[in-house]
Design a protein around this motif. Structure first.
Motif, mmCIF file in Angstrom:
data_model
loop_
_atom_site.group_PDB
_atom_site.id
_atom_site.type_symbol
_atom_site.label_atom_id
_atom_site.label_comp_id
_atom_site.label_asym_id
_atom_site.label_seq_id
_atom_site.Cartn_x
_atom_site.Cartn_y
_atom_site.Cartn_z
ATOM 1 N N GLN A 7 -111.005 22.952 17.572
ATOM 2 C CA GLN A 7 -112.405 22.718 17.900
ATOM 3 C C GLN A 7 -112.834 23.527 19.105
ATOM 4 O O GLN A 7 -112.079 23.745 20.031
ATOM 5 N N PHE A 37 -118.461 10.324 9.646
ATOM 6 C CA PHE A 37 -117.797 9.762 10.824
ATOM 7 C C PHE A 37 -118.689 8.710 11.490
ATOM 8 O O PHE A 37 -118.226 7.636 11.872
ATOM 9 N N LEU A 45 -103.627 12.137 10.234
ATOM 10 C CA LEU A 45 -104.654 12.203 9.195
ATOM 11 C C LEU A 45 -104.313 11.280 8.026
ATOM 12 O O LEU A 45 -105.186 10.609 7.481
ATOM 13 N N TRP A 71 -116.835 14.541 8.001
ATOM 14 C CA TRP A 71 -116.377 13.858 9.202
ATOM 15 C C TRP A 71 -116.534 14.759 10.419
ATOM 16 O O TRP A 71 -116.714 14.286 11.525
ATOM 17 N N ARG A 72 -116.470 16.060 10.177
ATOM 18 C CA ARG A 72 -116.652 17.027 11.245
ATOM 19 C C ARG A 72 -117.279 18.265 10.620
ATOM 20 O O ARG A 72 -116.929 18.660 9.510
ATOM 21 N N PHE A 124 -119.337 16.016 15.130
ATOM 22 C CA PHE A 124 -118.934 14.961 14.216
ATOM 23 C C PHE A 124 -120.010 14.819 13.161
ATOM 24 O O PHE A 124 -121.205 14.846 13.454
ATOM 25 N N TYR A 133 -109.025 9.130 14.426
ATOM 26 C CA TYR A 133 -109.680 10.402 14.145
ATOM 27 C C TYR A 133 -110.351 10.954 15.396
ATOM 28 O O TYR A 133 -110.347 12.162 15.634
ATOM 29 N N THR A 134 -110.958 10.097 16.196
ATOM 30 C CA THR A 134 -111.623 10.529 17.419
ATOM 31 C C THR A 134 -110.634 11.150 18.396
ATOM 32 O O THR A 134 -110.895 12.195 18.992
ATOM 33 N N HIS A 188 -118.308 22.568 17.167
ATOM 34 C CA HIS A 188 -117.930 21.519 16.223
ATOM 35 C C HIS A 188 -118.650 20.220 16.563
ATOM 36 O O HIS A 188 -118.741 19.824 17.720
ATOM 37 N N TYR A 215 -115.389 19.306 7.407
ATOM 38 C CA TYR A 215 -114.022 18.808 7.418
ATOM 39 C C TYR A 215 -114.049 17.340 7.042
ATOM 40 O O TYR A 215 -114.923 16.592 7.458
ATOM 41 N N ARG A 241 -108.306 14.446 16.457
ATOM 42 C CA ARG A 241 -108.936 15.470 15.628
ATOM 43 C C ARG A 241 -108.254 16.821 15.853
ATOM 44 O O ARG A 241 -107.654 17.048 16.901
#
Length: 157
Positions: A123, A133, A60, A28-29, A129, A115-116, A127, A36, A119
């Motif tokens: 970061q 994601f 989360l 996802w990241r 996405f 999540y956007t 980092h 992540y 997060r």
């Protein structure tokens, strides 16, 4: 009519696959050799992955729950569609299937938005996405379109 049904089922299966991948894959990241996920934070060292739990943050857990709900509702929608296809009267619409599919799209959209916005704070400019994601965001419009198709679709002999 058969072509439309086959196309709708293929689109639905594509939605389900996208949701399964985006919910389970650890991307996802990303940052260099770190990735992540909703479930684990992993780092690649000497060709092996070392993973630890992603954490217990409330946001989360909300994303985890919403992605699981989106996947379950998409699967239930497919099962209901197949059931309605064989039991519904001629001329009927697939409203029940459409409701479940649209709910699935709203769940995945809500999870991706959370999540956007929320997060982790660690970061910096490196980092990015990850592809999971992106797949979650791609699943949203496809699932919504699929749900809208089910509203329009009528059963014919």
């Amino acid at each position: 009519m058969l072509v439309v049904l086959i196309g709708t089922v293929i689109l639905h299966l594509l939605d389900l696959i996208l949701l399964l991948i985006s919910t389970s894959v650890s991307a996802w990241r990303t940052f260099n050799s770190k990735s992540y996920d909703l479930w684990y934070d992993c780092i690649a060292k000497n060709g092996k992955y070392e993973c630890q739990d992603a954490g217990n943050a409330a946001w989360l857990q909300a994303v985890q729950g919403l992605m699981i709900l989106a996947t379950i509702f998409c699967l239930l929608s497919l099962i209901i569609f197949i059931w309605q296809l064989f039991t519904m009267n001629k001329g009927g619409r697939f409203f029940f299937t459409a409701i479940f599919q649209i709910l699935s799209s709203l769940f995945v959209m809500s999870g991706a938005i959370i999540y956007t916005v929320m997060r982790p704070e660690d970061q910096d400019d490196g980092h990015l996405f990850g592809f999971a994601f992106v797949l979650a965001w791609l699943a949203f419009p496809l699932t919504l379109i699929s749900g809208l198709i089910y509203i329009i679709l009528r059963k014919k002999e």
